[in-house]
Design a protein around this motif. Sequence first.
Motif, PDB file in Angstrom:
ATOM      1  N   THR A   1      45.407  -1.782  15.756  1.00 12.22           N
ATOM      2  CA  THR A   1      46.266  -2.302  16.835  1.00 12.22           C
ATOM      3  C   THR A   1      45.619  -2.161  18.211  1.00 12.22           C
TER       4      THR A   1
ATOM      5  N   LYS B   1      50.532  -4.996   8.200  1.00 11.27           N
ATOM      6  CA  LYS B   1      50.324  -3.573   8.406  1.00 11.27           C
ATOM      7  C   LYS B   1      49.359  -3.030   7.349  1.00 11.27           C
TER       8      LYS B   1
ATOM      9  N   ASP C   1      47.836  -5.357  19.102  1.00 10.56           N
ATOM     10  CA  ASP C   1      49.239  -4.936  19.072  1.00 10.56           C
ATOM     11  C   ASP C   1      50.194  -6.043  19.472  1.00 10.56           C
TER      12      ASP C   1
ATOM     13  N   ILE D   1      45.563  -2.725  10.742  1.00  9.27           N
ATOM     14  CA  ILE D   1      46.207  -4.011  10.486  1.00  9.27           C
ATOM     15  C   ILE D   1      45.203  -4.942   9.816  1.00  9.27           C
TER      16      ILE D   1
END
Length: 749
Positions: free
Chosen positions: A558, A533, A577, A519
């Motif tokens: 994440t 992402k 996350d 990420i």
Amino acid sequence: MGDMLELDGSGGDSGNIINEPFDRALESRYLVYALSTITSRALPDVRDGLKPVQRRIIHAMGELGLDPASNFKKCAKIVGDVMGKYHPHGDSAIYDALVRLAQDFSVRYPLVDGQGNFGNIDGDSAAAYRYTEARLTAIGALLNEGVEEDAVVFRETYSQEDEEPAVLPAGYPNLLANGSMGIAVGMATSIPPHNAAELIDACLLLIEKPEADLDEIVALVPGPDFPTGGICVETREAIREAYATGKGGFRTRARWHVEDTGRGTWRVIVTQTPYQVQKSKIVEHLAELIDNKRAPLLGDVRDESAEDIRLVLEPRSRTVEPEHLMESLFKLTDLESRFSMNLNVLDARGAPRVMTLVECLKAFLEHKREVIVARANWRLRKIDARLEILEGLLVAYLNLDKVIHIIRNEEDPKAVLITTYSISDIQANAILDTRLRNLRKLEEMEIRQENKQLKAERVGLVARIESERLQWEQAGKELQQIRAIFSKDTPLGARRTTFADAPASLSLSAEAFVTREPITVILSQKGWIRALKGKVDDLSTVKYKDGDSYCLSVQAETTDRIVLFATDGRAFALAGDKLPSGRGLGEPVRLSIDLGEEHDIVAMFVPQPEGERLVAASSGYGFVVSDEECAAMRRSGKQVLNLDGRAKTAVVLPIEGDMLAVVGENRKLLVFNSDELPRMGRGKGVKLQSYKDGGLLDALTFHSADGLAWFDTSGRRHDVPDWRDYVAKRAAAGRMVPRGFSKTGKFNG
């Protein structure tokens, strides 16, 4: 609440009006309801381990002759009898209790033998009572043994048309064997099931040694024995404490093993689940975790159960360790469950209280002794009545011809027999009721033999009634006989729940619970945060809210923690996350951390295992702190840098060289060895540079072999060839920056 309430108890007759304060009326009526719930519905009796509805079901089935050798009868018939005679509640409550007593996954030792659909461990309900049939099991019949021999006290039913037992004789400690659960008003009960053979061994020990302590009992009863098996991973100390106080809990895990599927692949097979956890719910939860990528070590789950449980868990890759996979699932799902224990029961006087394990066993044994005495008294009365008849028959045999003459010739032979032979009315009736064909020598011998045997039995019963020692001996004999039914050599009696220690040393990383994905975290000038992402290098196309713009960014995964360092000296950590998706504009970071509007974020980074950072205030004080010290997963963060007055955090940068260069707002530059800075976890630090006016503006670490350089807004490097001229001791004032240095006074544009 002080208003008066007029209650017309006659449905309109003004002569029956009760004038009572509303709060008092409410209090008294609610108290009646509460006591009724506690004593008549929710809490089991410590003696037979049954709630009223369960007791009434077992008693009614006994009256219907539904013993293990009989034919099944419709559950509708049983429910109707219980509701019509004994239980003042609806048919659904009775049938639900009946069904539970027949489910081998709900009770350790089923008291009812059900025929038909009685539900399953997946949570499917039983068929309607018009379709199912039932009878008592041999274990259920043991609870009724002696009820027809005045072994227990009977009381009026709710309709006052019949009588019901206040408690069943209960040949074994059913309370602990099958456990119980219930919620009353202001109190609850939660008792796990145990192994009956172990409980009986403990009872035998208490009979032999009444002063036996808890440690001796726990040696025989090591813990619960759940009907669904599993592995109890509670510590021995916690189990002992639970039994000593009557309150505690038992952590139970599913039983599993690894099945080799060849070529280095494997899968986990779950064969037993924790008590009172529906198998279908576990499968649904596991599938949901896979879909949401919350269990990255798990690849697939299948339910291949038939009569036995078989859950197949496929790992995501062959490199995953089975222990790591299961530890992650134990933390995420009900494959590990905790059963709370609250030994709250009704004692022999009907009063609710929390008992210890030893108190429960002793209460059962005292009940067992009272039943033995009551049955002995009942048998004694039967023997006395029979002996009276036998003595009358012997009189007839000794005077047979004269007795026959009286019967043939007298108008009132009964009265004449009573007068002539000084016998009782009962004895006279027995003589008159005797058939002529029984008046033979062989019958006389049988009567004399029976008379002799009954007198010998009577002597033994009288001795038992008068001797507590003999009563306990009889209790021990009966328990020994019953123990054979619960033998651990049988499928029913074998222990199902085993004990093990939880692997405390097995530590799991965040990767066991979160799918690892790259990420890019972006923080805007106005404090909006989001996670794009993938690793995004070009952020020029990223959009922001009107009036907002780019501030900070970091590439992470994440599974990482993202550390934010604020101008007030505090460090905050957010889970990668849990960050808002990059599809939108993000969310204000202040929704996740407690940071006032007067403070801003000055640095954002991913902590490294061995990483260190310089943290310095605008006042010129600072120190070196490890990355892990900054990664506080608390909403309030961690105060790392202590600040004086109006000072703010000015610099947070990684230590990547042996030299440190600092520049002040007065455009004076100082270079010194980074080893001169202390390593601390929290504090104010030491002075980096002295200022007459202004404070610290920027800092940079570098390797002396590479030399000092600064970068303009285009990212071009500009070396400082005479940087060694700026080397001095820490806390010096420094020298004016070289000609051509950054106009902003910072090392990076």
